[in-house]
Design an enzyme around this catalytic site. Sequence first.
Site, PDB file in Angstrom:
ATOM      1  N   ASP A 286      49.872  27.433  38.489  1.00 33.73           N
ATOM      2  CA  ASP A 286      49.839  28.950  37.560  1.00 33.73           C
ATOM      3  C   ASP A 286      51.142  29.312  38.540  1.00 33.73           C
ATOM      4  O   ASP A 286      51.210  29.380  38.988  1.00 33.73           O
ATOM      5  CB  ASP A 286      49.273  29.977  36.991  1.00 33.73           C
ATOM      6  CG  ASP A 286      48.477  28.868  35.796  1.00 33.73           C
ATOM      7  OD1 ASP A 286      47.662  28.130  36.203  1.00 33.73           O
ATOM      8  OD2 ASP A 286      47.352  29.681  35.798  1.00 33.73           O
TER       9      ASP A 286
ATOM     10  N   HIS B 224      45.799  23.336  43.860  1.00 35.63           N
ATOM     11  CA  HIS B 224      45.490  22.328  43.946  1.00 35.63           C
ATOM     12  C   HIS B 224      45.871  21.678  44.424  1.00 35.63           C
ATOM     13  O   HIS B 224      47.587  21.468  44.300  1.00 35.63           O
ATOM     14  CB  HIS B 224      44.721  21.820  42.314  1.00 35.63           C
ATOM     15  CG  HIS B 224      43.796  23.163  41.858  1.00 35.63           C
ATOM     16  ND1 HIS B 224      42.545  22.529  41.564  1.00 35.63           N
ATOM     17  CD2 HIS B 224      44.508  24.629  41.183  1.00 35.63           C
ATOM     18  CE1 HIS B 224      42.352  23.765  40.854  1.00 35.63           C
ATOM     19  NE2 HIS B 224      42.691  24.842  41.030  1.00 35.63           N
TER      20      HIS B 224
ATOM     21  N   SER C 259      51.844  34.657  45.008  1.00 31.67           N
ATOM     22  CA  SER C 259      52.370  33.847  46.375  1.00 31.67           C
ATOM     23  C   SER C 259      53.416  33.797  45.712  1.00 31.67           C
ATOM     24  O   SER C 259      53.964  32.591  44.593  1.00 31.67           O
ATOM     25  CB  SER C 259      51.977  34.462  47.294  1.00 31.67           C
ATOM     26  OG  SER C 259      52.623  34.300  48.679  1.00 31.67           O
TER      27      SER C 259
END
Length: 375
Positions: free
Chosen positions: A157, A233, A344
């Site tokens: 995200d 991911h 981050s």
Amino acid sequence: TMCQSEARRGPELRAAKWLHFPQLALRRRLGQLSCMSKPALKLRSWPLTVLYYLLPLGALRPLTRVGWRPVSRVALYKSVPTRLLSRAWGRLNQVELPHWLRRPVYSLYIWTFGVNMKEAAVEDLHHYRNLSEFFRRKLKPQARPVCGLHSVISPSDGKILNFGQVKNCEVEQVKGVTYSLESFLGPRNSTEDLAFPPATACGSFRSQLVTRDGNELYHCVIYLAPGDYHCFHSPTDWTVSHRRHFPGSLMSVNPGMARWIKELFCHNERVVLTGDWKHGFFSLTAVGATNVGSIRIYFDRDLHTNSPRYSKGSYNDFSFVTHTNKEGVPMRKGEHLGEFNLGSTIVLIFEAPKDFNFKLKAGQKIRFGEALGSL
């Protein structure tokens, strides 16, 4: 008479001498400071610099007239011990909260950063024993469907800061602010087990990464806000052959700071994973930030980030290619890869044919599993 004139001017001369005394004293003091060692000088001038930028109406500006110069805002910010503060924050996050305190603490965080707890695998706030567990919460399996139509998906995200082709070995961290590709990934290593191909006699660093004729080098920068899902991911089907860990600063990587500090991503602690996909070179870099000293790669147990045993300005390599494993670590698109504590940045740099197209707009919000681009 002259004596009477001097008598009348006596108070004026004494007042003028009194007015000049602070400047003379300051000049003398600044002269002493100039003889100090650099660390001592920085220690003495740092509090004055903080006050210079914080006090209203330029209360300390007269000091500049007698030779004192404040440290620049960027240098001042870089001098903050963000690594130490992040370690302290990490330990605080692991302190188990009393059962009665969990709901108010997490509810405040949810309200502040707009967290959608309906997507969480466990919605009950009392389940999370500490802030660290809450930050690393997992999502329901159906919350992020993985797009199967496009070759590269978003690994997390976040917000798209920049994307496009890499030109002249410079990559944009935000519009108009660039960093060096070689500084970011580190120098090419000639050992056979690394993912970097052999250097050419006259080729640039970029040409060393582009392994196939007709291909271009592309990049995409995704910023994860504190309220985002903090796991990342695999963005495509690829094989990870090498990891390079850069210990560094842990400055904030929010878009405002990225516009302010050139080569911010090169200063910060980061973990560079490199390997290959069906079109050649592929890399994913997890960039640390303030309070995000912990970067975890699930298949890499030897990785320890924000550790005092590693000094800034160095890097350490690890190869996943061994005598028993000639290929490395295979990753499937959408497979769990790693996680941050707090938000981050993820930077993708990869090789692809010239007809590769991004399906993005700068500044847009994106979620894990959504398309980044395809051929």
